[in-house]
Motif scaffolding. Structure first.
Motif, PDB file in Angstrom:
ATOM      1  N   LYS A  94     -28.821  13.047  46.169  1.00  0.00           N
ATOM      2  CA  LYS A  94     -28.914  13.955  47.322  1.00  0.00           C
ATOM      3  C   LYS A  94     -27.694  13.821  48.234  1.00  0.00           C
ATOM      4  O   LYS A  94     -27.160  14.814  48.738  1.00  0.00           O
ATOM      5  CB  LYS A  94     -30.190  13.663  48.111  1.00  0.00           C
ATOM      6  CG  LYS A  94     -31.469  14.022  47.387  1.00  0.00           C
ATOM      7  CD  LYS A  94     -31.626  15.516  47.210  1.00  0.00           C
ATOM      8  CE  LYS A  94     -32.968  15.864  46.585  1.00  0.00           C
ATOM      9  NZ  LYS A  94     -33.112  17.324  46.355  1.00  0.00           N
ATOM     10  N   GLU A  97     -24.675  15.391  46.438  1.00  0.00           N
ATOM     11  CA  GLU A  97     -24.767  16.863  46.517  1.00  0.00           C
ATOM     12  C   GLU A  97     -24.323  17.365  47.889  1.00  0.00           C
ATOM     13  O   GLU A  97     -23.600  18.363  48.003  1.00  0.00           O
ATOM     14  CB  GLU A  97     -26.212  17.321  46.254  1.00  0.00           C
ATOM     15  CG  GLU A  97     -26.665  17.213  44.819  1.00  0.00           C
ATOM     16  CD  GLU A  97     -28.155  17.445  44.675  1.00  0.00           C
ATOM     17  OE1 GLU A  97     -28.763  18.028  45.615  1.00  0.00           O
ATOM     18  OE2 GLU A  97     -28.727  17.035  43.641  1.00  0.00           O
ATOM     19  N   GLU A 101     -20.953  19.921  49.203  1.00  0.00           N
ATOM     20  CA  GLU A 101     -21.093  21.150  49.990  1.00  0.00           C
ATOM     21  C   GLU A 101     -20.152  21.174  51.190  1.00  0.00           C
ATOM     22  O   GLU A 101     -19.845  22.242  51.716  1.00  0.00           O
ATOM     23  CB  GLU A 101     -22.543  21.296  50.475  1.00  0.00           C
ATOM     24  CG  GLU A 101     -23.542  21.507  49.336  1.00  0.00           C
ATOM     25  CD  GLU A 101     -24.979  21.285  49.783  1.00  0.00           C
ATOM     26  OE1 GLU A 101     -25.200  21.031  50.994  1.00  0.00           O
ATOM     27  OE2 GLU A 101     -25.880  21.350  48.929  1.00  0.00           O
ATOM     28  N   GLU A 181     -23.402  10.294  41.733  1.00  0.00           N
ATOM     29  CA  GLU A 181     -24.802  10.721  41.613  1.00  0.00           C
ATOM     30  C   GLU A 181     -25.753   9.565  41.339  1.00  0.00           C
ATOM     31  O   GLU A 181     -26.899   9.570  41.782  1.00  0.00           O
ATOM     32  CB  GLU A 181     -24.929  11.767  40.503  1.00  0.00           C
ATOM     33  CG  GLU A 181     -24.448  13.147  40.909  1.00  0.00           C
ATOM     34  CD  GLU A 181     -24.760  14.175  39.842  1.00  0.00           C
ATOM     35  OE1 GLU A 181     -25.726  14.941  40.042  1.00  0.00           O
ATOM     36  OE2 GLU A 181     -24.049  14.208  38.833  1.00  0.00           O
TER      37      GLU A 181
END
Length: 252
Positions: A94, A97, A101, A181
């Motif tokens: 999370k 990710e 962004e 990750e």
């Protein structure tokens, strides 16, 4: 015998940093305790440690508790150890990710030291250089392993522990949650006794206060040691954010 635990925790910005990138969770009802020390510019560390706490809590509150209902009652249970490690890697994905962004957050990450009490055992999953200690009968045991450059050089015989303490790279960690990750997560399980204290802290505490002193203050003051240890780290410079959680193990 099912033991009872109660904990308190404090986090402090320290005396030098502009923001507090540490996060923590103390949930006595769930028996879940977390310390996360974030790193990364442009508020990255603050965001990474917060996401870590939120995601680990969510995973433990759902998937880990489901494992408890189906898992055999023998400890240490590899299924539970793996489940706790998975909660950290869920958080890592999370955070990673989120960094994709927003380019200004690239490379952000956090340490994570997660402790879940199950019956009379403490299960721990750990990444980074925050620490998990056991204080028992006046003696202190560091149960977690620091994933730091100097600590790995100590293990390899390149540095002595004394050299590591003053090394200019002693704050460089070799594993972090969210930098990628998935991360290699250490796990352990320890059986508890009445009168034990468990202590989780960021390096803002253990970088300023030696193990022997942590043990003495905790043994003398119990849960009151949280404030005393935090204040002591600030008195000694407070160059980093400081977080400490102490868990007292009591008879039911």
């Amino acid at each position: 015998m099912l033991l009872k635990v109660h904990a308190i925790g404090l986090t402090d910005i320290g005396r030098v940093r502009a923001t507090n990138q540490d996060s923590m969770l103390v949930d006595n009802e769930l028996g879940l305790f977390i310390v996360a020390d974030g790193m990364g510019g442009h508020a990255g560390g603050e965001i990474a440690s917060r996401i870590c706490i939120e995601q680990v809590y969510s995973e433990v509150n759902t998937k880990f508790l489901a494992l408890l209902e189906t898992s055999p009652k023998s400890h240490p249970d590899p299924v539970l150890l793996n489940g706790l490690a998975n909660s950290i890697n869920h958080a890592s994905a999370k955070i990673y990710e989120h960094s994709l962004e927003d380019p200004s957050l690239r490379g952000m990450g956090t340490t994570a030291t997660v402790v879940k009490i199950v019956d009379e055992h403490a299960y721990c999953a750990h990444v980074g250089d925050s620490r998990f200690y056991l204080v028992r009968k006046g003696l202190i045991y560091q149960l977690s392993f620091d994933h730091s450059l100097v600590n790995e050089q100590v293990r390899a015989g390149i540095l002595t522990p004394e050299e590591a303490e003053v090394h200019h790279l002693k704050n460089v960690i070799t594993r972090s949650v969210g930098y990628q990750e998935e991360e290699d997560v250490d796990t352990l399980c320890t059986k508890l006794e009445v009168g034990d204290y468990l202590l989780l802290c960021s390096d803002g505490l253990h970088g300023k206060i030696g193990d022997g002193e942590i043990s003495k203050v905790t043994s003398d003051k119990g849960l009151g040691a949280v404030r005393e240890l935090l204040d002591l780290a600030n008195e000694r410079g407070g160059e980093d954010n400081i977080t400490v959680v102490i868990i007292e193990v009591k008879a039911p």
